[in-house]
Every structure is written in C-alpha cells, then in structure tokens.
Design an enzyme around this catalytic site. Structure first.
Site, PDB file in Angstrom:
ATOM      1  N   CYS A  25       0.443  -1.583  -0.143  1.00 30.73           N
ATOM      2  CA  CYS A  25       0.117   0.058   0.242  1.00 30.73           C
ATOM      3  C   CYS A  25       0.405   1.285  -0.203  1.00 30.73           C
ATOM      4  O   CYS A  25       1.644   1.448  -1.151  1.00 30.73           O
ATOM      5  CB  CYS A  25      -1.192  -0.143   1.253  1.00 30.73           C
ATOM      6  N   GLU A  35      -2.100  -9.126   4.106  1.00 33.20           N
ATOM      7  CA  GLU A  35      -1.757  -9.091   5.918  1.00 33.20           C
ATOM      8  C   GLU A  35      -3.336  -9.065   6.657  1.00 33.20           C
ATOM      9  O   GLU A  35      -3.164 -10.585   8.419  1.00 33.20           O
ATOM     10  CB  GLU A  35      -0.783  -8.603   6.662  1.00 33.20           C
ATOM     11  N   HIS A  41      -3.487  -5.119   1.011  1.00 36.99           N
ATOM     12  CA  HIS A  41      -2.890  -6.088   2.992  1.00 36.99           C
ATOM     13  C   HIS A  41      -3.169  -7.311   1.951  1.00 36.99           C
ATOM     14  O   HIS A  41      -4.082  -7.225   3.023  1.00 36.99           O
ATOM     15  CB  HIS A  41      -3.352  -4.878   3.095  1.00 36.99           C
TER      16      HIS A  41
END
Ligand code: XMP
Length: 530
Positions: free
Chosen positions: A80, A176, A174
């Site tokens: 990002c 994660e 993202h």
C-alpha cells in the site's frame, strides 16, 4: 536466524504483517520507517525488507525510508503506502483517487511469468483472480522506471507491480489482513520463495538463544523477577528458571489483598512446580486496604495503589539483601513496547502507559544496564506457546487478563475487606461456571470469552429471603470477546446459562441480592468499569 525487517510507516496493520510472517516460522523485526540504516547497520540475518502501509500520503506527512534501502541489494516488498513510497522515491508518480478505495476489491493477475526469475517466484503465491482488502486514497499513476504491472484491481488501478531486473515488488492491497484471500500465500511467496528464508523461529530456538544471551549478560549475578500472577510474568519466570541456575533466580510476588480467589496459592504452586527455589511472597493486604480507606474516586484509588506498589516493592527488594549489581527482569512483551510508544514504530500511537514500563526501580535498572526483558521479542500468543513449551500450567496460560489494580477497580466506590471477600467469592463462582459450561460449538465458555469478571456495585436493592425483606448488594457480570482488548463485543450468552449462573451466585453469596449482565460494547464503554 533468517529475519524479515519491516519498516513501519504507521499503518494499523503493520503488526499483523509481523504476526503472519512469524506464523510461517520466520522471525520479523519492526523498526520505524525512517530509521537510519547507517546506525542500525544491516544485520546479515536480514533477508528481505517490507515497507508497510501508512495512514498518511506520500505527498503529505508520510515518512520516507533511508535511501540506502534501495542500494542494499535486498528484496523489497512495498505494501500500500510502501508501494506508493517506492514508486515516488524511484521516479514514478502517485496521485489522489477521486474516491477512496476501501474494503474487499477483486484483483486479477494480468501477466504471467515462468522460469526461475524473481517475478515467477513471487507470482507463484497468487491465484489468477482473488478478493483482496484495500484501504487507500492515493494510487499509482505512473510506475517507476523498470517496474511492470502484473495485477490490476477491479477498479482498474495497478494492484501488483514487479521490477524487471531487481527483486522489488509492490502490492496496492493488504495481504496481511484476513479478508485478503490467499494473503498468507502471497507473503510466503516473498518471504520463502524470493528471500529464501528458512523457518528457524521456533520456541525451542528461542529458549536456546535466550540461554546463551542471558548467561553471557548476567554471568553468576542474581536476577529478581516481579511476578503478578498473569501469563507474561509467569512465563518470564519459567524462562529464567529454565535458562539460568535455579539458585540465581529470585521471584517476588505481592499479595495486595486485591487478587482473585486462591490466586496466591495458584501462583505459588505453579512456580514451585517450575523449579523456583527463592520465591518471596509479600503479604501486604493490610497496607493496601488501609491506604484505600475512604477513597472512592477511581483515579485516586489507582494512584494510591500504584504508589504503594512502588514503596513496598522497594522496601521488600532491599530487605532481600541482594548485591547492588543484581539484575531485574520483567515480562514486557513486544507489543507492550509498542503500546507504550517505546522502541518500535515511531508513528504508533501511545495507547496506554503500560504498568511494566514506568517504576523508578525499573528506570534505575534500565539506566544501569541491568534490566532484562526476556519476552520483549514475543507477541502474546508466542508467549503462550513458549509457556506451554516450558511446562507452565494450562490454567495460567489460558487465563483471562487481570488489571494491575486488581479488584479495587471492580469494587465501585470504597474498597473494604468485606467487599473484596464478597466479590472474590462471586467472581470465583462465575469463573468456575464458565469453565464447566460449553458452547454450542463444544468449547468451554471460558475459552470462547476473551475476558470475564464480576463487578460489585455500591448499590443495595431490595429482595426477599424467606418472608423477610432484605437489602442485598448488586453484582454485575461482564464477559467480552475481543482480539486485543482495544475494542470489545459483548459475549452473547445463552439465556439459560446466565439465569443459572445468577441463581448459583445469589444462593451461595448471600450478601448479593441481585445480578445484572453488562451489555455494553467497547467503545463506547471500556472493559473495566473504573
Ligand atoms: P479497559 O477497561 O481500558 O481495559 O477497556 C482494557 C484492558 O486493560 C485492562 N486494564 C488494566 N490493566 N492496569 C492494568 O494492568 C490497569 O489499570 C488496567 N485497567 C484496565 C483490562 O482488564 C482490559 O483487559
């Protein structure tokens, strides 16, 4: 040990990147995004660098990394803001989106790569089309020279970019976040596929590393650890007992009279089982109750408790007669350092000043270089794993959090010995019930709930006992589910469970006349009542 370095630009999910990679068995370190690489001279264990997201914009307040990051020869992954940062630093362009992209957004891989090159290794982690999680107000409008777009978001913006000649990668989403489909595979493709990290991060390894480093630092000197009865300090104690000579390790525990039922007995038994030889239990209930007399203001109670804790701690430590050069240990976790704004993540907000970080004794020991924090590289669930590996009782490992000031913040208004006794009994029944009852999914309610406890209100309400009107205390029950205590939802009990628990409490603790259930989430309410 192979390590992935994470440059933290302030995103709320930076910690999650570290967690996911550690779950792959690879060690991670998080440092402020603008750290100078000259000072922190790159450690040869570092096999790759991740540039995190940020709430800021590259054109606004956003931090920039030390430019050496682009010359160090290591694989880089920008996530990002991290990607936008790389793009701008390396000669591309980033501009605001007409509308912020937020939430689940589809991503399609638009270009394939075969062979053994970096791009092919990275792309192995991706499905041809998947749902990603995005949160960004800016987008790449011109890729930096040498980069090619390999994936596009459903809204038409670059989502996956890779450099043609260097192991540099960027994701606009993202991986994660759990909502990102296949996110772990993408991170694994970078960490294992591209950086070639071996999975050396195991608890066994951690214990051996701790043994070597603690013994080198401490030698034959004594070590004192203050035990609270919680998971962290107990596991820290177990680790010291495992890695140092039992003779060296002094454990001190203060029974303030504000503890849960049988707490002192449980702590004593579990530490002795782990081999503790010098366990100093300080009985200071009277001192705490005397100091709290007449106080009903929550902050006044907290201050008195905090100050008295320090006074007694200093007095008792000097009473032990340890030599001046003794080491002080405490069970600070990686996340405690972050939450208190120390050490990592310059941009991370100070969420709460953790009680571990600020006593004069700790400060003095830190200054003298004789403070040891053997859990300071671990996340909470890694501490639990370590505890299990070291043989700490499951009842302690799975225990709900308990605040430092103890029952004093769960007795609303003035704290008295009698009220402590009432609350202790009622709370113990509540806990016992939660451990005996199971949910529809077959789990113990205690394990499904993140934190549960009882609160004694300064209110008496009318009831009947036999034919007589009787005024009993009102007890509130609180049970919440949460990931980290920062936000919380109310646990949705089956009504029957609540009714039966309430009946058992009022039948057993006759001073309590009425039981209510707290149905407030956090925010707006906090978890504790004071
Ligand atoms: P709140 O009430 O702020 O609680 O929503 C969040 C978590 O922190 C614990 N807590 C404390 N822990 N000292 C502590 O060590 C304190 O003064 C304190 N106050 C709250 C609370 O139990 C919950 O887990």
């Amino acid at each position: 040990m192979d390590t992935i370095l994470i440059l933290d630009f302030g995103s709320q999910t930076t910690q999650l990147i570290g967690r996911r990679i550690r779950d792959l068995g690879v060690y991670t370190e998080i440092i402020p995004g603008d750290s100078s690489f000259e000072k922190t001279a790159l450690n040869p264990d570092i096999k790759g660098i991740i540039l995190s997201g940020s709430p800021e914009s590259v054109y606004d307040q956003g931090l920039a990394p030390d430019k050496t990051v682009y010359n160090c020869g290591l694989p880089l992954l920008g996530i990002c803001y991290g990607l936008q940062r790389m793009t701008v630093d390396l000669g591309g362009a980033v501009e605001p989106l007409p509308e912020r992209e937020y939430g689940r957004i589809g991503v399609k891989i638009t270009k394939e790569e075969s062979g053994g090159g970096w791009a092919a290794k990275f792309l192995k982690g991706f499905k041809p089309a998947f749902t990603a999680w995005m949160s960004h107000g800016d987008t790449l409008t011109k890729l930096a020279p040498g980069f090619t777009e390999y994936g596009t978001s459903g809204t038409g913006y670059p989502a996956v970019v890779i450099h043609d000649a260097k192991p540099w990668f960027g994701l606009q989403f993202h991986p994660e976040v759990t909502h990102c489909e296949g996110g772990n595979d993408i991170l694994a493709a970078f960490v294992v596929g591209v950086c070639g990290c071996a999975a050396g991060w195991t608890m066994e390894h951690y214990v051996e590393e701790t043994r070597t480093s603690l013994n080198a630092r401490i030698g034959e000197n004594p070590v004192l650890l203050l035990i609270s009865g919680g998971v962290d300090s107990t596991v820290a104690g177990a680790l010291l007992l495992k890695t140092l000579r039992g003779e060296q390790v002094h454990l001190m525990y203060m029974d303030t009279g504000l503890m849960r039922k049988d707490e002192t007995k449980i702590v004593k038994a579990s530490l002795e089982k782990l081999g503790a030889r010098h366990l100093h239990i300080v009985h200071c209930e009277d001192e705490f109750l005397t100091a709290l007399k007449g106080l009903s203001e929550p902050e006044a109670k907290r201050k008195v408790i905090g100050d008295l804790f320090i006074t007694i701690q200093e007095r008792e430590v000097s009473r032990l007669g340890l030599p001046d050069n003794y080491f002080l240990a405490q069970g600070t976790l990686y996340t405690d350092l972050i939450e208190s704004g120390k050490g990592v993540g310059k941009k991370a907000h100070v969420i709460k000043s953790h009680h571990n970080v600020g006593s004069p004794l700790v400060d003095a020991k830190r200054k003298a270089g004789t403070l040891i924090e053997p859990l300071d590289k671990l996340y909470k669930d890694e501490v639990r794993r370590l505890g299990r590996f070291l043989g700490v009782d499951e009842e302690i490992i799975g225990r709900h959090p308990f605040p430092g000031p103890g029952l004093a913040v769960r007795i609303i208004g003035e704290v008295t010995q009698e009220k402590c006794a009432i609350l202790r009994e009622a709370d113990a029944i509540f806990m016992e019930e939660l451990k005996q009852r199971t949910s529809a999914g077959g789990h113990r309610l205690y394990d499904e709930i993140w934190q549960a406890f009882a609160i004694l209100l300064p209110v008496r309400s009318v009831g009947v006992a036999g034919d007589v009107r009787k005024y009993g205390w009102v007890l509130a029950l609180r049970a919440i589910i949460s990931a980290d205590g920062m936000t919380a939802d109310v646990y949705p009990f089956e009504t029957r469970d609540l009714l039966e628990i309430s009946t058992r409490i009022t039948n057993t603790v006759t001073e309590i006349g009425r039981v209510v259930y707290d149905i407030s989430s956090k925010p707006p309410a906090t978890i504790e009542w004071e």
